[in-house]
Design an enzyme around this catalytic site. Structure first.
Site, short mmCIF file in Angstrom:
data_model
loop_
_atom_site.label_atom_id
_atom_site.label_comp_id
_atom_site.label_asym_id
_atom_site.label_seq_id
_atom_site.Cartn_x
_atom_site.Cartn_y
_atom_site.Cartn_z
N GLU A 1 -3.51 1.26 -6.53
CA GLU A 1 -2.54 0.25 -6.93
C GLU A 1 -2.36 0.34 -8.44
O GLU A 1 -3.27 0.76 -9.15
CB GLU A 1 -3.00 -1.16 -6.50
CG GLU A 1 -1.92 -2.20 -6.56
CD GLU A 1 -0.67 -1.81 -5.78
OE1 GLU A 1 0.29 -1.34 -6.44
OE2 GLU A 1 -0.65 -1.94 -4.55
N CYS B 1 0.87 -1.18 0.00
CA CYS B 1 0.00 0.00 0.00
C CYS B 1 0.90 1.21 0.00
O CYS B 1 1.60 1.48 0.98
CB CYS B 1 -0.92 0.00 1.22
SG CYS B 1 -1.99 1.46 1.28
#
Length: 220
Positions: free
Chosen positions: A104, A2
Site C-alpha cells: 500500500e 488491494c
C-alpha cells in the site's frame, strides 16, 4: 484497496498452510503481483479444496467485453451483495487468494511511499475473494477473481482507508462453504487484528508492475 501483493513461499509451505496433500501445481515466487496477472487461489468443489490459478480482475459471466476485468480487481464488502458484478459470485462462487504480503502507498511530504505489509506470526494468509468464468466469442473460457476489501483497522488507517479482507486460518472453510449463511459471511468480512500486522518501507521501483524481484520486499 488491494492493488499489489506477493506470494514468495515454496510449494510445500503453501500446501501445508492449506492442509492439502501434495498436488501438482506450477507456481514460482512472485514479489509484485499486479492486476490482470495470475494469482494462486482455492475454491471448494464437491466438498473438496481445489487449488489453481485465476486471472486477477473479475469478468462477470454476463459481460460483453473482457476489459471490465481491469476495473473489478476489488469488491467492497459493504456493498458486494447489491452490486450486479458481484452478487451472483458472492452467493455461489467464493474463493481465497493466497498471499504472504501486500503493498500500500502512504502519502508523505515527499510523495507516496510504498509499504510492504505482512502478518507478524503467519507466513501466509488468505484473502477473501470471488470468482467467475467468462467465455469469449471463440468459446474460450477465462477464470477470473476479485479481492474483497473492508474498512481499515487502527493499524492500516494511518496508511490507507481500505484493506483486503484477510481471513483467519480457521475461517477459510466457512468462507468457501457453498451454502453458507449471509450472517456468517458478513461476520467474516471484518478488518484483521491491527496488533498482528506490520509494515516496512520498500523501494519505489515496485510501482512498475514489470519489476518482480526480491528487492520489492527489502526494507529501505
Amino acid at each position: 484497496m488491494c492493488g499489489r501483493f506477493t506470494l514468495t513461499a515454496e510449494e510445500e509451505t503453501i500446501l501445508s498452510y492449506l492442509n492439502l496433500d501434495h498436488k501438482p501445481m506450477t507456481w514460482k515466487p512472485r514479489y509484485n503481483i499486479a492486476p490482470t496477472q495470475s494469482v494462486l487461489s482455492c475454491i471448494k468443489h464437491q466438498d473438496a479444496m481445489r487449488i489453481g490459478t485465476l486471472q486477477w480482475g473479475l469478468i462477470p459471466h454476463w459481460a460483453k467485453d473482457s476489459k471490465i476485468g481491469s476495473k473489478l480487481i476489488n469488491a467492497r464488502s459493504e456493498t458486494v451483495m447489491q452490486k450486479p458484478s458481484f452478487k451472483n459470485s458472492f452467493a455461489r462462487k467464493r474463493c481465497i487468494i493466497i498471499a504472504d504480503g501486500f503493498f500500500e502507498w502512504k502519502q508523505n511530504e515527499d510523495g507516496k511511499q510504498p509499504l510492504y505489509i505482512t502478518l507478524k506470526d503467519q507466513p501466509l494468509f488468505a484473502m477473501a475473494g470471488l470468482y467467475d468464468t467468462w467465455q469469449d466469442e471463440h468459446e474460450k473460457k477465462i477464470h477470473t477473481c476479485t479481492i474483497l476489501t473492508t474498512k481499515a483497522n487502527t493499524f492500516m488507517e494511518h496508511i490507507h482507508q481500505r484493506m483486503p479482507v484477510i481471513l483467519k486460518r480457521n475461517h477459510i472453510d466457512s468462507w468457501l462453504m457453498p451454502k453458507q449463511s449471509i450472517p456468517t459471511l458478513q461476520s467474516l468480512m471484518q478488518p484483521y487484528h491491527a496488533h498482528e500486522m506490520r509494515a516496512i518501507p520498500v523501494t519505489k521501483k515496485m510501482g512498475n508492475a514489470a519489476f518482480d524481484s526480491p528487492e520489492c520486499i527489502q526494507p529501505i
